[in-house]
Write a protein that holds these residues in place. Sequence first.
Motif, PDB file in Angstrom:
ATOM      1  N   ALA A   1       0.829  -1.210   0.000  1.00 49.66           N
ATOM      2  CA  ALA A   1       0.000   0.000   0.000  1.00 49.66           C
ATOM      3  C   ALA A   1       0.862   1.258   0.000  1.00 49.66           C
ATOM      4  O   ALA A   1       0.546   2.241  -0.688  1.00 49.66           O
ATOM      5  CB  ALA A   1      -0.917  -0.009   1.224  1.00 49.66           C
ATOM      6  N   GLY A   2       1.944   1.228   0.745  1.00 48.11           N
ATOM      7  CA  GLY A   2       2.842   2.380   0.798  1.00 48.11           C
ATOM      8  C   GLY A   2       3.454   2.690  -0.558  1.00 48.11           C
ATOM      9  O   GLY A   2       3.494   3.855  -0.997  1.00 48.11           O
ATOM     10  N   LYS A   3       3.921   1.645  -1.240  1.00 50.37           N
ATOM     11  CA  LYS A   3       4.510   1.846  -2.575  1.00 50.37           C
ATOM     12  C   LYS A   3       3.476   2.366  -3.554  1.00 50.37           C
ATOM     13  O   LYS A   3       3.744   3.279  -4.349  1.00 50.37           O
ATOM     14  CB  LYS A   3       5.103   0.528  -3.079  1.00 50.37           C
ATOM     15  N   ALA A   4       2.283   1.759  -3.533  1.00 51.14           N
ATOM     16  CA  ALA A   4       1.231   2.178  -4.462  1.00 51.14           C
ATOM     17  C   ALA A   4       0.792   3.613  -4.181  1.00 51.14           C
ATOM     18  O   ALA A   4       0.557   4.395  -5.112  1.00 51.14           O
ATOM     19  CB  ALA A   4       0.043   1.230  -4.354  1.00 51.14           C
ATOM     20  N   ALA A   5       0.677   3.983  -2.903  1.00 48.91           N
ATOM     21  CA  ALA A   5       0.250   5.335  -2.548  1.00 48.91           C
ATOM     22  C   ALA A   5       1.275   6.374  -2.995  1.00 48.91           C
ATOM     23  O   ALA A   5       0.913   7.421  -3.549  1.00 48.91           O
ATOM     24  CB  ALA A   5       0.026   5.426  -1.040  1.00 48.91           C
TER      25      ALA A   5
ATOM     26  N   ILE B   1      -3.669   3.234  -8.371  1.00 41.89           N
ATOM     27  CA  ILE B   1      -4.894   3.603  -7.662  1.00 41.89           C
ATOM     28  C   ILE B   1      -5.793   2.382  -7.482  1.00 41.89           C
ATOM     29  O   ILE B   1      -6.377   2.162  -6.412  1.00 41.89           O
ATOM     30  CB  ILE B   1      -5.638   4.726  -8.420  1.00 41.89           C
ATOM     31  N   ALA B   2      -5.898   1.557  -8.533  1.00 39.23           N
ATOM     32  CA  ALA B   2      -6.716   0.345  -8.446  1.00 39.23           C
ATOM     33  C   ALA B   2      -6.169  -0.627  -7.410  1.00 39.23           C
ATOM     34  O   ALA B   2      -6.936  -1.291  -6.706  1.00 39.23           O
ATOM     35  CB  ALA B   2      -6.786  -0.328  -9.813  1.00 39.23           C
ATOM     36  N   ARG B   3      -4.855  -0.697  -7.305  1.00 37.81           N
ATOM     37  CA  ARG B   3      -4.256  -1.578  -6.291  1.00 37.81           C
ATOM     38  C   ARG B   3      -4.604  -1.082  -4.893  1.00 37.81           C
ATOM     39  O   ARG B   3      -4.920  -1.875  -3.992  1.00 37.81           O
ATOM     40  CB  ARG B   3      -2.742  -1.661  -6.484  1.00 37.81           C
ATOM     41  N   LEU B   4      -4.559   0.229  -4.689  1.00 43.39           N
ATOM     42  CA  LEU B   4      -4.928   0.797  -3.389  1.00 43.39           C
ATOM     43  C   LEU B   4      -6.390   0.504  -3.062  1.00 43.39           C
ATOM     44  O   LEU B   4      -6.730   0.130  -1.933  1.00 43.39           O
ATOM     45  CB  LEU B   4      -4.691   2.312  -3.397  1.00 43.39           C
TER      46      LEU B   4
END
Length: 306
Positions: free
Chosen positions: A253-257, A289-292
């Motif tokens: 989540a951190g990487k995706a954000a 964004i979709a991953r988050l």
Amino acid sequence: MVEPRDHITVCVCTYLRPELLGRLLTRLAHQKTNGRFTMSCVVVDNDPGESARTVVRDLADRLSLSVRYVTEATRNFAVIRNRALALVDGTLFAFIDDDEVPGEDWLMQLRQTLDDYSADGVLGPVRPYFEEEPPSWIVKSGICRRPEHPTGTVLHWRETRTGNVLMRTSLVTESDLRFDPQFGTGGEDVDFFRRASAAGRRFVWCSEAPAFELVPPARLRRRYHITRALVQGGISLKYAVARPSAANFLRVAGKAACAAVLYTLALPVLFMAGDHVGMKYLIKDCHHIARLLAIVGISRSNGRGF
């Protein structure tokens, strides 16, 4: 005369594409073997109406191509691919998509590379073939081109897919490796290779064995690529977090954000550099964004066929 060492079963999963399937089967019927192997095809039709049956029957008779045709009504990519695996009767098996066509030495090149590098599987390039002239932003951005590698390159599981691949049948018979039905809407191939790689299996690249994928007009629209990124971004979470835990989810989540924030802030400047630059990074942004969203339980599925 020396008997051929191997038999290759070519697996094709199809859905409502009889004309494209016919084009593919015609190319497969003219594959060169140089007496080094024999081949047959398995066609798994995901259409309960059996829209592919007639073209398979007609071409099999006219081209003297050995084809086994079955239907699988379950709308789940993994289940359909597993149905194909259950019908493999050769020492080797291949997967190719129904909207692709290979060169006449496709299987020969894949098989030669498999032997040269003592690999468990070989993947080849999938290059775009445009049905009509594409917009300049499509060409300049390269979003329809997939990464390629020198022949013999050992692939990370994240670089794999089933659109153009030859594998040893022992890969599935010795370990009971199958596609996971949890990836019913996509990503089942990457997950398959992830688990195979974790078990010590090795996959290499063959640049001499390309397949050419038809890119229809519908795939030249911005909306298509944005929607695709949203779907694939959500699916990717399933294999991005190999071992589910709070720490792993926080890391992903951190990487995706971070990526989503950076891309979003940069988009106005990137579009000023050109539509091709802006669209390339908008697609990446949508993926993250979709991953988050998937992490908090919001995901978008789609009903596309093979």
